[in-house]
Design an enzyme around this catalytic site. Structure first.
Site, short mmCIF file in Angstrom:
data_model
loop_
_atom_site.label_atom_id
_atom_site.label_comp_id
_atom_site.label_asym_id
_atom_site.label_seq_id
_atom_site.Cartn_x
_atom_site.Cartn_y
_atom_site.Cartn_z
N ASP A 254 2.65 48.62 53.08
CA ASP A 254 3.70 49.38 53.24
C ASP A 254 4.98 48.79 52.61
O ASP A 254 5.14 47.42 52.71
CB ASP A 254 3.96 49.39 54.72
CG ASP A 254 5.00 50.54 55.36
OD1 ASP A 254 5.13 51.45 54.63
OD2 ASP A 254 5.52 50.32 56.59
N SER B 149 6.66 42.90 58.14
CA SER B 149 5.67 42.94 58.85
C SER B 149 5.31 41.56 59.63
O SER B 149 6.05 41.05 60.22
CB SER B 149 4.50 43.95 58.17
OG SER B 149 3.42 44.20 59.22
N HIS C 59 7.62 46.15 61.44
CA HIS C 59 6.28 46.70 61.98
C HIS C 59 6.19 46.11 63.51
O HIS C 59 6.07 44.80 63.68
CB HIS C 59 5.17 46.46 61.39
CG HIS C 59 4.90 47.26 59.90
ND1 HIS C 59 4.14 46.86 59.35
CD2 HIS C 59 5.77 48.15 59.86
CE1 HIS C 59 4.35 47.85 58.08
NE2 HIS C 59 5.26 48.61 58.53
#
Length: 195
Positions: free
Chosen positions: A135, A14, A42
């Site tokens: 995540d 991310s 992401h």
């Protein structure tokens, strides 16, 4: 001792991930890694992603945005498209969906990791890199439960340590490594299994 040959590497990142992925993929590319590499980075949902183009310009291997129903092929680097969850079916093909975000993210690292764990079992390597949320930690734990190899970027090296730390708080991965060492391990394991 008989070792189980690995057949794919899934990666999640991310915040700070583009730089981390460029470094890691560059090291794997120069080392001649032949495994398929499948990555979720992401990105804002409405963004026009340039990730595949950026990676393709710097790497020797083919780089593609994963497409629905396309088979996973060796030596290819696949990236998830923004706005779609990316999963791997049991027949080793991709599936894209637009279900609700998971951990505020679509694509979700957890969904990729969990589906890949089902599809590849102990033949999978999962790597969780820098990022600003949780995540990927549940999905990486599932890879471990299915017998796959789990790698976490050393939090001190990560641009944003939240994702690596979330994984370490959840379970004990096989290795916590700097990116250079992570690439070396993947290449070494592939060499052993290719013999």
């Amino acid at each position: 001792m008989t070792r189980q040959a690995y057949e794919a590497v899934v990666l999640g990142a991310s915040a700070g991930g583009v730089e981390a992925l460029l470094y890691l993929f560059g090291a794997l590319d120069s080392g001649g890694c032949r495994l398929p590499l499948i990555a979720v980075q992401h990105l804002p949902e409405k963004a026009q992603s340039q990730l595949a183009e950026i990676l393709a310009a710097r790497l020797k291997r083919p780089v593609r945005e994963a497409e629905d129903k396309a088979p996973v092929q060796p030596c290819v680097l696949y990236v998830a498209a923004p706005g779609y969850h990316l999963s791997i079916e049991n027949d080793r093909s991709f599936s894209l969906s637009s279900e609700a975000p998971v951990n505020f993210s679509r694509p979700s690292i957890d969904l990729l990791f969990e589906s890949a764990a089902h599809a590849y079992g102990p033949k999978l390597i999962g790597a969780l890199l820098t990022g600003a949320n949780e995540d990927g930690s549940a999905g990486l734990e599932q890879i471990a439960q299915y017998g796959g190899l789990t790698l976490v970027q050393e939090p001190a090296e990560a641009a944003v340590a939240c994702m690596p730390l979330a994984a370490l708080q959840r379970f004990s991965p096989d290795h916590v490594l700097r990116l250079r060492d992570m690439a070396e391990l993947i290449l070494r394991l592939e060499e052993v299994h290719a013999e």
